[in-house]
Design a protein around this motif. Structure first.
Motif, mmCIF file in Angstrom:
data_model
loop_
_atom_site.group_PDB
_atom_site.id
_atom_site.type_symbol
_atom_site.label_atom_id
_atom_site.label_comp_id
_atom_site.label_asym_id
_atom_site.label_seq_id
_atom_site.Cartn_x
_atom_site.Cartn_y
_atom_site.Cartn_z
ATOM 1 N N SER B 10 0.833 -1.215 0.000
ATOM 2 C CA SER B 10 0.000 0.000 0.000
ATOM 3 C C SER B 10 0.865 1.261 0.000
ATOM 4 C CB SER B 10 -0.942 0.006 1.200
ATOM 5 O OG SER B 10 -0.187 -0.063 2.398
ATOM 6 N N VAL B 11 0.265 2.328 -0.449
ATOM 7 C CA VAL B 11 0.901 3.633 -0.428
ATOM 8 C C VAL B 11 -0.035 4.575 0.298
ATOM 9 C CG1 VAL B 11 1.827 5.541 -1.778
ATOM 10 C CG2 VAL B 11 1.967 3.226 -2.666
ATOM 11 N N GLU B 12 0.467 5.199 1.322
ATOM 12 C CA GLU B 12 -0.326 6.138 2.115
ATOM 13 C C GLU B 12 -1.705 5.569 2.451
ATOM 14 O OE1 GLU B 12 -0.159 9.559 -0.332
ATOM 15 O OE2 GLU B 12 1.923 10.011 0.216
ATOM 16 N N GLY B 13 -1.713 4.343 2.889
ATOM 17 C CA GLY B 13 -2.965 3.735 3.340
ATOM 18 C C GLY B 13 -3.817 3.122 2.239
ATOM 19 N N LYS B 14 -3.442 3.395 0.999
ATOM 20 C CA LYS B 14 -4.248 2.840 -0.097
ATOM 21 C C LYS B 14 -3.575 1.579 -0.634
ATOM 22 C CE LYS B 14 -6.503 4.204 -4.374
ATOM 23 N NZ LYS B 14 -5.900 3.734 -5.617
ATOM 24 N N GLN B 15 -4.347 0.488 -0.630
ATOM 25 C CA GLN B 15 -3.744 -0.766 -1.082
ATOM 26 C C GLN B 15 -3.657 -0.801 -2.610
ATOM 27 O OE1 GLN B 15 -5.499 -4.459 0.357
ATOM 28 N NE2 GLN B 15 -3.438 -5.273 0.640
ATOM 29 N N THR B 42 4.110 0.019 -9.480
ATOM 30 C CA THR B 42 4.299 -0.254 -8.047
ATOM 31 C C THR B 42 5.050 -1.569 -7.879
ATOM 32 O OG1 THR B 42 2.284 0.918 -7.485
ATOM 33 C CG2 THR B 42 3.081 -0.688 -5.872
ATOM 34 N N ASP B 52 9.040 4.226 -0.596
ATOM 35 C CA ASP B 52 7.773 4.955 -0.412
ATOM 36 C C ASP B 52 6.596 4.007 -0.225
ATOM 37 O OD1 ASP B 52 9.589 6.770 -1.203
ATOM 38 O OD2 ASP B 52 8.617 7.315 -3.077
ATOM 39 N N TYR B 53 6.834 2.726 -0.353
ATOM 40 C CA TYR B 53 5.736 1.759 -0.301
ATOM 41 C C TYR B 53 5.757 0.977 1.012
ATOM 42 C CZ TYR B 53 5.651 2.763 -5.265
ATOM 43 O OH TYR B 53 5.576 3.413 -6.470
ATOM 44 N N THR B 54 4.589 0.570 1.450
ATOM 45 C CA THR B 54 4.504 -0.264 2.641
ATOM 46 C C THR B 54 4.107 -1.671 2.218
ATOM 47 O OG1 THR B 54 3.624 1.681 3.748
ATOM 48 C CG2 THR B 54 3.495 -0.394 4.957
ATOM 49 N N ASP B 56 2.502 -4.839 3.146
ATOM 50 C CA ASP B 56 1.580 -5.277 4.213
ATOM 51 C C ASP B 56 1.588 -6.785 4.390
ATOM 52 O OD1 ASP B 56 0.606 -2.600 4.612
ATOM 53 O OD2 ASP B 56 -0.498 -2.840 2.733
#
Lengths: 450, 253
Positions: B10-15, B42, B52-54, B56
Motif C-alpha cells: 500500500s501507499v499512504e494507506g491505499k492498497q 508499483t 515509499d511503499y509499505t 503489508d
C-alpha cells in the motif's frame, strides 16, 4: 556619477543622545584596549579614523532590525565585554607549518597581523610588494595612504566603520603596472588566543594597471581556547585591465566568529573572480561589495558553504554596476546540515548610467537535516532601462528520486549521497582556476560531506 | 529465481497490490500487462526496493534470499536491475564514472577483485555497440538533457554493463518511436541468455513483437488475473482491456 534614489540599507541616524553616548563609550573602551590608534602614531589617518568613530557612534552595532544584518545578529556574537586586541605571534613554526601550501608564496597572519618570520617569501618576484599595512603607511607609501584615507570613508556598514576606527595592522600587497605575478600568493590567516578577544585587521590589495594576481586567503584556528571575534576589512583595487583571482577558504573551529568585509573596486576592462568556500567555524560572514566603476569589466563572485553542527554562515553580497557594458555573475551554493544555518543575501544594484549591464545571480541550497535552516534573499535594484539581469534561488532536500536511482544500480545510500553532494559542490569549486588549490578544495569538500 | 507470494503493498494507506503471485525462472521472459493504475509500476518499484511503499504482507525471494530484508543497493548487488520508466537526470556525474562506481561496488559485494581499467574500457566499447549508444552520450552527465529515447537507451546500456541476472523493464517502451523501440528491443534480445531472466512491464503489446515473452500476465486491480503465453498479449491487443475489466470487475468491490 549620480545614484538616483537608492541608498544601501543600513538604517542610521535615528538613535537618541543616550544611545550615541553609549556607542561612544563602547568604542572608546575598544580603542583604549587596542592601543594602536593611528591618530596617535602617525599623521596619515587622523581624519578618516575620527570620522569613522563619529559615524559608528551615530548608528552603533547592527541589530536584528538592521536590514543588512537581519539574519545575522552580530550582538549575539560580539558583546561589550569582548576586548579589542591586535594580532601577535604566539605560535611555533611547527604549529603553522601544516596550514601552508607548498609552492605558493606564503604570508602568515596571526589574528590579522603579518608575521614576516613565519612567512615564506623567497619565491616572491621582487616586483611585488608585500608588507605590513602600517609599515607602508609609516614609510609614506602614497597608494596605501591615499587608499586608507579614502577607501571605506563612505561606507554605510557599521562593521566597516568599526574596522576603520579600530584598525589593526594587516597586510599590504601591491602588484606593479603590467606585471603578472607568476606564483599565487597565499595568505594563511591563523586565529589563536583566548576567549572574548576582538580583532579588527585591515588589509589593502592593490593591482595596478594591467597586472595580474592570484590571491588565496585561508582561515584556520590553532590553539584557540575561547570564542573570538574577528572583524576584518580588505580593500581590493583593481585598476584598468588588471585581473584578480581571489580564493577564500574558511576552515576554522566552532569558537571562531568572523565578519569579513571586502571591498572590490573594479575599473575599466578589468576582471575579477572571487570564490569563497566556507566549511567550518562558529559564525562566518562574508560581506563583499563590488564597485564596478569602469566599462567592460567582468566580475565573477562565487561561494560554497558546507556547514553542520551549530555553524552559522552568511554570504551578504552587493554588486554595484556604476558603469555601462559590464557583466557580473554570481553563484552561491549551500549544503546545510544538523542545526546549522545559512544566509544568502545578494543584491545587484544597477545605476542609471550602467546601460547594457549583464548581471546574473543564482543561489541553490540543499538542506540535509530537519533542523537545518537557510535564509535566502536575492535582490535586484535597477535604474537603467537597457539591461539584462536575472536572479533565482532554489532550496530543497537531496533529490530522493536520484538517490533511489543510484541505489538501484548498486551504490549504497552514503555513497550515492556523497556523489550527489559532490557534484552539487563541484559547480562552485570548478570556478577555481588554480589547479593545485582546486584539488585541495575538492579534498576538503569530500572530507566535509558526510 | 524470483518468487513473489501473496504480495500486498500500500501507499499512504491505499492498497495497490492485493495478493500478487509471480514465479520467474532463469532463461524466461515474462511480460506483465495491464491497464493504467493496475499496479504495474508499483510492482517494479517494490521489487527494486523503493521505500515509499509499505509491504503489508507476502514475500519476495530472489535466488532463495528474502529481498524485503535488503536495501535497494543490496538487491542490485544480488543481481537485480530496474530499468526506470522515467530515468532520473544526475547532473555532474558522467554515466561512465557512475557505472565504474556501481561495478566496483557490486564486485566488492560479491568478493570479486576490482575490474582493471582496460577491461572496463573493453566491456564499455563492446556494450556500447550492443545497444547502439553513442560514446558521447555515455561520457555526459547521466541522462542530463537526453531525449526520451536516449534515456531509455542509456537504461539498457547500464543494464548491459551491470549484467544483472534479473532485469525488470518498467514501461521501457513508453515514449519511444518505432526506431528507438527496435534498438532497445534488439539490445535486450542480444543480452538474453539461458542464465538470466526478464520481466517486461508494458501497457501495449507493441514491445512484445520485438521482445518475445515466454509468459504473459495480466495485472488488474493489484492481482494477476490471467496468465498465458504470447497469444494472451495478442488477444489483449485485439479486445483491449475492457474485456478484462468486465470479467474481473467484481474484484473492485
Amino acid at each position: 556619477m549620480e545614484l538616483v534614489t537608492a541608498k544601501t540599507n543600513i538604517s542610521r541616524g535615528v538613535l537618541g543622545e543616550a544611545e550615541i553616548i553609549k556607542n561612544k563609550s563602547l568604542l572608546n573602551k575598544w580603542i583604549d584596549e587596542a592601543g594602536t590608534h593611528l591618530t596617535e602614531t602617525g599623521n596619515f589617518a587622523k581624519g578618516v579614523q575620527k570620522k569613522a568613530e563619529e559615524n559608528f557612534a551615530a548608528i552603533g552595532l547592527p541589530t536584528k532590525r538592521t536590514e543588512d544584518f537581519k539574519y545575522t545578529n552580530i550582538r549575539s556574537y560580539l558583546q561589550d565585554d569582548y576586548a579589542a586586541k591586535n594580532g601577535s605571534a604566539s605560535l611555533t613554526e611547527s604549529e603553522i607549518e601544516n596550514v601552508l601550501i607548498d609552492d605558493f608564496v606564503s604570508v602568515v597572519l596571526i589574528n590579522g597581523k603579518y608575521i614576516p618570520e613565519y612567512s615564506r617569501l623567497k619565491n616572491l618576484p621582487k616586483e611585488v610588494t608585500i608588507k605590513s599595512l602600517f609599515k607602508a603607511l609609516e614609510e609614506g607609501n602614497e597608494v596605501a595612504i591615499k587608499q586608507f584615507n579614502s577607501g571605506l570613508e563612505k561606507t554605510t556598514n557599521p562593521m566597516a566603520m568599526l574596522n576603520t576606527a579600530l584598525a589593526g595592522d594587516g597586510i599590504f600587497i601591491s602588484i606593479p603596472e603590467n606585471f603578472s605575478c607568476p606564483i599565487p600568493v597565499h595568505i594563511a590567516n591563523i586565529c589563536t588566543g583566548e576567549a572574548k578577544n576582538f580583532y579588527n585587521p585591515r588589509h589593502l590589495v592593490y593591482l595596478h594597471k594591467n597586472s595580474e594576481l592570484t590571491l588565496i586567503e585561508s582561515y584556520h584556528s590553532v590553539n584557540h581556547t575561547g570564542k573570538t571575534f574577528t572583524n576584518s576589512a580588505t580593500e581590493f583595487i583593481i585598476e584598468d585591465t588588471a585581473s584578480l583571482e581571489n580564493y577564500i577558504l574558511q576552515d576554522e573551529d566552532i569558537l571562531s566568529q568572523r565578519n569579513d568585509v571586502r571591498h572590490f573596486t573594479v575599473n575599466t576592462g578589468s576582471r575579477m573572480n572571487s570564490v569563497a568556500i566556507s566549511l567550518n567555524g562558529g559564525m562566518l560572514r562574508n560581506d563583499p561589495t563590488i564597485f564596478i566603476n569602469g566599462e567592460n569589466a567582468e566580475v565573477h563572485l562565487n561561494g560554497l558553504f558546507i556547514v553542520k553542527e551549530n555553524c552559522h554562515t552568511d554570504n551578504h553580497t552587493m554588486v554595484e554596476h556604476r558603469a555601462p557594458n559590464c557583466m557580473s555573475n554570481e553563484l552561491y551554493k549551500g549544503i546545510i546540515g544538523d542545526n546549522a544555518t545559512g544566509v544568502f543575501n545578494g543584491k545587484i544594484l544597477v545605476y542609471r548610467d550602467a546601460q547594457k549591464t549583464n548581471a546574473y545571480q543564482s543561489n541553490k541550497n540543499i538542506l540535509m537535516g530537519d533542523k537545518s535552516t537557510i535564509n535566502t534573499k536575492p535582490q535586484l535594484e535597477i535604474y537603467a532601462d537597457d539591461v539584462r539581469c536575472t536572479h533565482g534561488t532554489t532550496t530543497g532536500k537531496l533529490n530522493e528520486e536520484a538517490l533511489f536511482y543510484m541505489r538501484s544500480r548498486g551504490l549504497n545510500e552514503k555513497l550515492a549521497k556523497n556523489i550527489l553532494l559532490q557534484s552539487f559542490a563541484k559547480e562552485v569549486s570548478n570556478t577555481i582556476k588554480n589547479e593545485a588549490f582546486r584539488t585541495l578544495i575538492e579534498q576538503k569538500i569530500e572530507e566535509n560531506i558526510q | 529465481m524470483l518468487e513473489i507470494k501473496d504480495l500486498k503493498v500500500s501507499v499512504e494507506g491505499k492498497q495497490i497490490l492485493k495478493g500478487l503471485n509471480l514465479t520467474v525462472k532463469k532463461g524466461e521472459v515474462h511480460a506483465i500487462m495491464g491497464p493504467n493504475g493496475s499496479g504495474k509500476s508499483t510492482l517494479a518499484s517494490v521489487i527494486a526496493g523503493k521505500e515509499d511503499y509499505t509491504v503489508d504482507g507476502g514475500s519476495i525471494t530472489f535466488n532463495g534470499k528474502d529481498m524485503l530484508e535488503l536495501s535497494p543497493d543490496e538487491r542490485a548487488k544480488e543481481g537485480m536491475f530496474l530499468a526506470f520508466q522515467y530515468p532520473v537526470e544526475i547532473p555532474g556525474v558522467s554515466t561512465i564514472n557512475f557505472l565504474k562506481t556501481a561495478i566496483s561496488e557490486i564486485r566488492q559485494y560479491r568478493g570479486l577483485p576490482p575490474m582493471e581499467a582496460k577491461d572496463f574500457l573493453k566491456v564499455l566499447k563492446e556494450k556500447q555497440k550492443v545497444v547502439e549508444i553513442e560514446a558521447n552520450l555515455t561520457g555526459r552527465s547521466v541522462n542530463e538533457g537526453f531525449s526520451g529515447g536516449e534515456k531509455k537507451r542509456n537504461e539498457i546500456f547500464q543494464m548491459a554493463m551491470l549484467e544483472p541476472s534479473l532485469a525488470i523493464l518498467d514501461e521501457t517502451d513508453s515514449g519511444l518511436d518505432i526506431d528507438a523501440l527496435r534498438i532497445v528491443a534488439t539490445g535486450v534480445n542480444k543480452l538474453r541468455t539461458k542464465e538470466n531472466a526478464f520481466v517486461v512491464i508494458t501497457h501495449y503489446q507493441r514491445l512484445l513483437e520485438y521482445i518475445v515473452p515466454d509468459f504473459v500476465h495480466v495485472l488488474y486491480q493489484g492481482r494477476i488475473v490471467k496468465s498465458g503465453t504470447r497469444e494472451l498479449a495478442l488477444e489483449l491487443e485485439g479486445k483491449g482491456y475492457d474485456w478484462i475489466k468486465k470479467e474481473f470487475s467484481e474484484l473492485a468491490v
